[in-house]
Scaffold this motif. Structure first.
Motif, PDB file in Angstrom:
ATOM      1  N   THR A  59      11.335 -12.975 -12.322  1.00 13.52           N
ATOM      2  CA  THR A  59      12.060 -12.675 -11.092  1.00 13.52           C
ATOM      3  C   THR A  59      12.944 -11.450 -11.265  1.00 13.52           C
ATOM      4  O   THR A  59      13.021 -10.577 -10.393  1.00 13.52           O
ATOM      5  CB  THR A  59      12.908 -13.887 -10.653  1.00 13.52           C
ATOM      6  OG1 THR A  59      12.055 -15.014 -10.458  1.00 13.52           O
ATOM      7  CG2 THR A  59      13.635 -13.602  -9.351  1.00 13.52           C
ATOM      8  N   LYS A  60      13.610 -11.361 -12.407  1.00 11.84           N
ATOM      9  CA  LYS A  60      14.518 -10.241 -12.654  1.00 11.84           C
ATOM     10  C   LYS A  60      13.772  -8.960 -12.997  1.00 11.84           C
ATOM     11  O   LYS A  60      14.207  -7.861 -12.641  1.00 11.84           O
ATOM     12  CB  LYS A  60      15.482 -10.594 -13.791  1.00 11.84           C
ATOM     13  CG  LYS A  60      16.487 -11.680 -13.421  1.00 11.84           C
ATOM     14  CD  LYS A  60      17.387 -12.021 -14.599  1.00 11.84           C
ATOM     15  CE  LYS A  60      18.416 -13.077 -14.235  1.00 11.84           C
ATOM     16  NZ  LYS A  60      19.260 -13.467 -15.402  1.00 11.84           N
ATOM     17  N   ASP A  61      12.641  -9.089 -13.713  1.00 11.25           N
ATOM     18  CA  ASP A  61      11.896  -7.904 -14.150  1.00 11.25           C
ATOM     19  C   ASP A  61      10.397  -8.215 -14.142  1.00 11.25           C
ATOM     20  O   ASP A  61       9.875  -8.775 -15.098  1.00 11.25           O
ATOM     21  CB  ASP A  61      12.332  -7.485 -15.555  1.00 11.25           C
ATOM     22  CG  ASP A  61      11.604  -6.228 -16.035  1.00 11.25           C
ATOM     23  OD1 ASP A  61      10.838  -5.645 -15.240  1.00 11.25           O
ATOM     24  OD2 ASP A  61      11.810  -5.839 -17.199  1.00 11.25           O
ATOM     25  N   PRO A  62       9.679  -7.884 -13.056  1.00  9.07           N
ATOM     26  CA  PRO A  62       8.249  -8.188 -12.966  1.00  9.07           C
ATOM     27  C   PRO A  62       7.403  -7.522 -14.053  1.00  9.07           C
ATOM     28  O   PRO A  62       6.249  -7.913 -14.259  1.00  9.07           O
ATOM     29  CB  PRO A  62       7.862  -7.651 -11.580  1.00  9.07           C
ATOM     30  CG  PRO A  62       9.134  -7.603 -10.811  1.00  9.07           C
ATOM     31  CD  PRO A  62      10.191  -7.273 -11.828  1.00  9.07           C
ATOM     32  N   VAL A  99      18.835 -23.041 -14.829  1.00 13.39           N
ATOM     33  CA  VAL A  99      19.027 -21.982 -13.853  1.00 13.39           C
ATOM     34  C   VAL A  99      17.702 -21.279 -13.597  1.00 13.39           C
ATOM     35  O   VAL A  99      16.972 -20.953 -14.514  1.00 13.39           O
ATOM     36  CB  VAL A  99      20.068 -20.950 -14.357  1.00 13.39           C
ATOM     37  CG1 VAL A  99      20.213 -19.818 -13.373  1.00 13.39           C
ATOM     38  CG2 VAL A  99      21.405 -21.647 -14.594  1.00 13.39           C
ATOM     39  N   SER A 100      17.387 -21.053 -12.343  1.00 17.00           N
ATOM     40  CA  SER A 100      16.176 -20.333 -11.980  1.00 17.00           C
ATOM     41  C   SER A 100      16.489 -19.391 -10.839  1.00 17.00           C
ATOM     42  O   SER A 100      17.256 -19.726  -9.942  1.00 17.00           O
ATOM     43  CB  SER A 100      15.070 -21.307 -11.564  1.00 17.00           C
ATOM     44  OG  SER A 100      14.000 -20.605 -10.982  1.00 17.00           O
ATOM     45  N   MET A 159      10.054 -23.018 -18.979  1.00 13.43           N
ATOM     46  CA  MET A 159       9.607 -22.743 -17.612  1.00 13.43           C
ATOM     47  C   MET A 159      10.670 -21.956 -16.846  1.00 13.43           C
ATOM     48  O   MET A 159      10.363 -20.964 -16.164  1.00 13.43           O
ATOM     49  CB  MET A 159       9.312 -24.061 -16.882  1.00 13.43           C
ATOM     50  CG  MET A 159       7.984 -24.699 -17.235  1.00 13.43           C
ATOM     51  SD  MET A 159       6.560 -23.655 -16.833  1.00 13.43           S
ATOM     52  CE  MET A 159       6.818 -23.356 -15.095  1.00 13.43           C
ATOM     53  N   ASN A 160      11.915 -22.385 -16.970  1.00 20.36           N
ATOM     54  CA  ASN A 160      12.984 -21.672 -16.266  1.00 20.36           C
ATOM     55  C   ASN A 160      13.162 -20.250 -16.796  1.00 20.36           C
ATOM     56  O   ASN A 160      13.461 -19.330 -16.036  1.00 20.36           O
ATOM     57  CB  ASN A 160      14.292 -22.452 -16.362  1.00 20.36           C
ATOM     58  CG  ASN A 160      14.392 -23.557 -15.320  1.00 20.36           C
ATOM     59  OD1 ASN A 160      14.043 -23.356 -14.163  1.00 20.36           O
ATOM     60  ND2 ASN A 160      14.852 -24.726 -15.723  1.00 20.36           N
ATOM     61  N   ARG A 161      12.961 -20.070 -18.102  1.00 16.81           N
ATOM     62  CA  ARG A 161      13.079 -18.711 -18.672  1.00 16.81           C
ATOM     63  C   ARG A 161      11.977 -17.800 -18.120  1.00 16.81           C
ATOM     64  O   ARG A 161      12.206 -16.622 -17.849  1.00 16.81           O
ATOM     65  CB  ARG A 161      13.015 -18.774 -20.194  1.00 16.81           C
ATOM     66  CG  ARG A 161      14.264 -19.376 -20.834  1.00 16.81           C
ATOM     67  CD  ARG A 161      14.234 -19.232 -22.351  1.00 16.81           C
ATOM     68  NE  ARG A 161      15.308 -19.994 -22.960  1.00 16.81           N
ATOM     69  CZ  ARG A 161      15.139 -21.138 -23.625  1.00 16.81           C
ATOM     70  NH1 ARG A 161      13.929 -21.643 -23.770  1.00 16.81           N
ATOM     71  NH2 ARG A 161      16.164 -21.774 -24.155  1.00 16.81           N
ATOM     72  N   LEU A 162      10.766 -18.342 -17.979  1.00 21.99           N
ATOM     73  CA  LEU A 162       9.665 -17.541 -17.430  1.00 21.99           C
ATOM     74  C   LEU A 162       9.956 -17.143 -15.984  1.00 21.99           C
ATOM     75  O   LEU A 162       9.811 -15.969 -15.609  1.00 21.99           O
ATOM     76  CB  LEU A 162       8.352 -18.317 -17.493  1.00 21.99           C
ATOM     77  CG  LEU A 162       7.761 -18.587 -18.875  1.00 21.99           C
ATOM     78  CD1 LEU A 162       6.480 -19.413 -18.752  1.00 21.99           C
ATOM     79  CD2 LEU A 162       7.459 -17.293 -19.618  1.00 21.99           C
ATOM     80  N   VAL A 163      10.350 -18.112 -15.181  1.00 18.49           N
ATOM     81  CA  VAL A 163      10.631 -17.824 -13.773  1.00 18.49           C
ATOM     82  C   VAL A 163      11.781 -16.831 -13.654  1.00 18.49           C
ATOM     83  O   VAL A 163      11.703 -15.842 -12.910  1.00 18.49           O
ATOM     84  CB  VAL A 163      10.950 -19.128 -13.011  1.00 18.49           C
ATOM     85  CG1 VAL A 163      11.456 -18.809 -11.601  1.00 18.49           C
ATOM     86  CG2 VAL A 163       9.715 -20.009 -12.937  1.00 18.49           C
ATOM     87  N   ASP A 164      12.840 -17.058 -14.408  1.00 19.30           N
ATOM     88  CA  ASP A 164      14.001 -16.178 -14.356  1.00 19.30           C
ATOM     89  C   ASP A 164      13.651 -14.772 -14.832  1.00 19.30           C
ATOM     90  O   ASP A 164      14.033 -13.776 -14.223  1.00 19.30           O
ATOM     91  CB  ASP A 164      15.123 -16.767 -15.209  1.00 19.30           C
ATOM     92  CG  ASP A 164      16.444 -16.064 -14.987  1.00 19.30           C
ATOM     93  OD1 ASP A 164      16.877 -15.979 -13.818  1.00 19.30           O
ATOM     94  OD2 ASP A 164      17.046 -15.601 -15.967  1.00 19.30           O
ATOM     95  N   GLY A 165      12.868 -14.696 -15.932  1.00 18.14           N
ATOM     96  CA  GLY A 165      12.509 -13.395 -16.478  1.00 18.14           C
ATOM     97  C   GLY A 165      11.643 -12.588 -15.540  1.00 18.14           C
ATOM     98  O   GLY A 165      11.900 -11.400 -15.292  1.00 18.14           O
TER      99      GLY A 165
END
Length: 265
Positions: free
Chosen positions: A164-167, A249-250, A156-162
Motif C-alpha cells: 500500500t505504501k510502496d507498490p 495495523v493495515s 499478512m499485515n506487513r505485505l498489505v502495508d508494504g
C-alpha cells in the motif's frame, strides 16, 4: 460446470534445437511473456529436482501487462524430450482471463486443466488447441481460508502495508509449510487476495527463488528457509512466528477486515 478457453504455450527442449518454444495455441505470443518477465524459465533450476520428476515443480503467476489476463506457469521436468532422450525443464504457460478469476475461477482448476492436457497429449510440439478450463465458482474467502496455516497474520499485515505504501516494493516471504506444494498453494492464495480481489498491486510471484533476485521481474518470492536479501528494493519477511504476534495495523481497511475474519475463524 463452466468452461473457459485460454491460450497457452510450452517452452522447453526441442529435438535438434535445444531450448525453444515447443508448442503454442494460435492466439498467444510467447515473446511477450519473455519481454515481460525476462526469462522463459524464471527460477533456479536446482529447485526442480530430476530425482523426483513427477512431484518436484514450481509456479509463476503474473498479472500480464497491457492485457486482461494473468500468466500461470507450471515449471517442471520430464524425460525423453530431445533426440537423445534427455530430460529437461518445461514451462507450460496459460494466459488466464482475469474476468474468470474475478468470478471465482480458482488456480487449482487451472492447474487441473494443465494436468489433463498432459495426460491426453503428453508434451506436444507445434500448434495446439486452446486449453479448456472446467470450473465451478469458488467463493473468495473459502478459497483462501487455509492461508492462515501457511503465513502469519503479522506477515499478512506487513505485505498489505508494504504494498500500500510502496507498490514497487518486493518481498521474499518464508512460508510456514516445508513442502513445495505449500509454497504453491500460498502463492495461489496471495495472488487472489492481494491482486485479483483487492486490486492492491499487480502480483508476480514465484514459488521458488530465481537464480538472481536482482534480475527478477517478480515482486513476491516464496521460500522454505529465510534468505539474505541485500538487493535494493527487496524486503524479507518470515512467517516462522506465532500467527497472533506482531502489529495489527493495515493500510487497507478492506484487507484488514478479511485478515481479521480469516485469523479469528
Amino acid at each position: 460446470m463452466r468452461v473457459t478457453q485460454a491460450e497457452h504455450f510450452i517452452y522447453g527442449p526441442v529435438p535438434k534445437k535445444g531450448y525453444a518454444k515447443r508448442a503454442r495455441s494460435p492466439n498467444i505470443s510467447p515473446d511477450e511473456y519473455e519481454r515481460f518477465l525476462g526469462y522463459y524459465i524464471p527460477i533456479d533450476p536446482a529447485y526442480v529436482s530430476a530425482e523426483d520428476m513427477y512431484r518436484s515443480e514450481a509456479r509463476l503467476i503474473a498479472s500480464a501487462q497491457r492485457s486482461e489476463g494473468v500468466y500461470f506457469s507450471k515449471i517442471f521436468r520430464r524425460s525423453k524430450l530431445d533426440e537423445k532422450g534427455r530430460s529437461g525443464i518445461l514451462t507450460h504457460t496459460v494466459l488466464v482471463p482475469r474476468s474468470a478469476l474475478e468470478e471465482g475461477l480458482s488456480y487449482d482448476d487451472v492447474e487441473k486443466a494443465i494436468n489433463r492436457h498432459e495426460e491426453r497429449f503428453g508434451i506436444p510440439m507445434g500448434e495446439m488447441a486452446s486449453l479448456d478450463i472446467e470450473w465451478e465458482p469458488m467463493p473468495f474467502e473459502k478459497e483462501i481460508e487455509v492461508m492462515k496455516h501457511l503465513i502469519s497474520k503479522a506477515t499478512m499485515n506487513r505485505l498489505v502495508d508494504g504494498f500500500t505504501k510502496d507498490p514497487k516494493i518486493k518481498f521474499v516471504v518464508t512460508c510456514r509449510g516445508t513442502e513445495q506444494r505449500d509454497r504453491i498453494r500460498l502463492g495461489y492464495m496471495l495472488s487472489k487476495f492481494l491482486d485479483v480481489n483487492l486490486g492492491l498491486v499487480p502480483i508476480s510471484f514465484l514459488s521458488e527463488p530465481p537464480l538472481n533476485l536482482h534480475d527478477s521481474q517478480c515482486n513476491l518470492v516464496l521460500t522454505k528457509l529465510p534468505l539474505t536479501v541485500p538487493q535494493k528494493g527487496w524486503r524479507a519477511v518470515s512467517s516462522l512466528v506465532d500467527a497472533t504476534s506482531g502489529t495489527d495495523v493495515s493500510s487497507s481497511q478492506k484487507a484488514k477486515e478479511i485478515i481479521d475474519r480469516m485469523y479469528s475463524a
